[in-house]
Design a protein around this motif. Sequence first.
Motif, PDB file in Angstrom:
ATOM      1  N   ALA A 100      -7.825   8.611  -3.506  1.00  0.00           N
ATOM      2  CA  ALA A 100      -7.153   7.308  -3.536  1.00  0.00           C
ATOM      3  C   ALA A 100      -6.360   7.063  -2.257  1.00  0.00           C
ATOM      4  N   ARG A 101      -5.770   8.126  -1.717  1.00  0.00           N
ATOM      5  CA  ARG A 101      -5.017   7.968  -0.464  1.00  0.00           C
ATOM      6  C   ARG A 101      -5.924   7.581   0.693  1.00  0.00           C
ATOM      7  N   GLY A 102      -7.208   7.919   0.575  1.00  0.00           N
ATOM      8  CA  GLY A 102      -8.149   7.568   1.629  1.00  0.00           C
ATOM      9  C   GLY A 102      -8.714   6.158   1.513  1.00  0.00           C
ATOM     10  N   LEU A 103      -8.381   5.459   0.423  1.00  0.00           N
ATOM     11  CA  LEU A 103      -8.857   4.083   0.246  1.00  0.00           C
ATOM     12  C   LEU A 103      -7.984   3.106   1.025  1.00  0.00           C
ATOM     13  N   ALA A 126       0.823  -1.207   0.000  1.00  0.00           N
ATOM     14  CA  ALA A 126       0.000   0.000   0.000  1.00  0.00           C
ATOM     15  C   ALA A 126       0.861   1.264   0.000  1.00  0.00           C
ATOM     16  N   GLU A 127       1.969   1.253   0.727  1.00  0.00           N
ATOM     17  CA  GLU A 127       2.827   2.433   0.811  1.00  0.00           C
ATOM     18  C   GLU A 127       3.444   2.758  -0.555  1.00  0.00           C
ATOM     19  N   LEU A 128       3.945   1.745  -1.245  1.00  0.00           N
ATOM     20  CA  LEU A 128       4.534   1.971  -2.559  1.00  0.00           C
ATOM     21  C   LEU A 128       3.471   2.363  -3.584  1.00  0.00           C
ATOM     22  N   ALA A 129       2.278   1.801  -3.443  1.00  0.00           N
ATOM     23  CA  ALA A 129       1.187   2.156  -4.358  1.00  0.00           C
ATOM     24  C   ALA A 129       0.841   3.634  -4.231  1.00  0.00           C
ATOM     25  N   VAL A 130       0.767   4.140  -2.994  1.00  0.00           N
ATOM     26  CA  VAL A 130       0.456   5.552  -2.769  1.00  0.00           C
ATOM     27  C   VAL A 130       1.580   6.436  -3.314  1.00  0.00           C
ATOM     28  N   ALA A 131       2.811   6.006  -3.133  1.00  0.00           N
ATOM     29  CA  ALA A 131       3.956   6.802  -3.585  1.00  0.00           C
ATOM     30  C   ALA A 131       4.004   6.933  -5.104  1.00  0.00           C
ATOM     31  N   THR A 132       3.399   5.999  -5.812  1.00  0.00           N
ATOM     32  CA  THR A 132       3.465   6.008  -7.282  1.00  0.00           C
ATOM     33  C   THR A 132       2.117   6.341  -7.924  1.00  0.00           C
ATOM     34  N   LEU A 133       1.207   6.933  -7.165  1.00  0.00           N
ATOM     35  CA  LEU A 133      -0.110   7.272  -7.722  1.00  0.00           C
ATOM     36  C   LEU A 133      -0.012   8.252  -8.888  1.00  0.00           C
TER      37      LEU A 133
END
Length: 292
Positions: free
Chosen positions: A277-280, A257-264
């Motif tokens: 998206a960060r709130g999902l 999840a952390e890497l997914a948020v960093a690459t949004l």
Amino acid sequence: MDDPEQVRARLEETGYLVDEGLAVTCFLALRLHRPLFCEGDAGVGKTALATALAGALGAPLIRLQCHEGIDASQALYDWDFPRQLLHLRAAEAAGVQDADRLESELYDRRFLIARPLLQALQTQPSVLLVDEIDRADDEFEAFLLELLSEYSVTIPEIGTLRAGEPPVVVLTSNRTREVHDALKRRCLYHWFDHPSFARELAIVRRRLPQVSARLAEQVTSLAQALRGADLLKPPGVAETIDWAEALAALGANEVDAELAVATLGSVLKYREDTDRARGLDLAAVLSTRGTT
């Protein structure tokens, strides 16, 4: 290509996966010499279809990118005024006095600049992509309808130029406005929806064979979840591919999840969408998929 199955096979050889409905529509467009009107959200494969058709047919792709205010001179032809002026000065320096001769020379085909529509009429075979026709205005739509009815154009100084073999024509629309029925009636229509999980995963694996199977599955799951999050601009397949490619460039074989948020930023292009998206609960999404 003799049947829809052969169309499907040839397109898949280029890396473009099609379902039965799209294969049939493409076959009919080729067999009946009818334009193909592709409508759907951005990033779902409309433009890529034209590229794949060009590859399958071994024909050049000629692209006309529509925009607000586009007119016939930008899409069809123009005259090379600097070269005409140089020719006129050279003729004057040589003492040419015949005005009729000068005029005929100035409007010779060597000074004609063929824009995409004229290029497509003069190139056999060819695939003409009229991209984002919904961004053009009603007047340009009417002009395009007339051209696609006859596959010919009249240039006053030269005469009528007609395609020896009609180009394969693909029109795309992101449906930012309704395109007039008259143009749609001239075409074969196909609606491009967002693909299912299995189909999208197959597309990602086909386009990015270097990406691990686990990462491809996880990214596809995340993209599918984002489409259900009421975003301003839901990601298309193109963004899913971009996201997987970005993660692979970081050396990732899987994503949390952390890497997914960093690459949004690879998949979402509006601040409001990124905030949503960060709130999902992306960790929950990843926990349901991502095993091979």
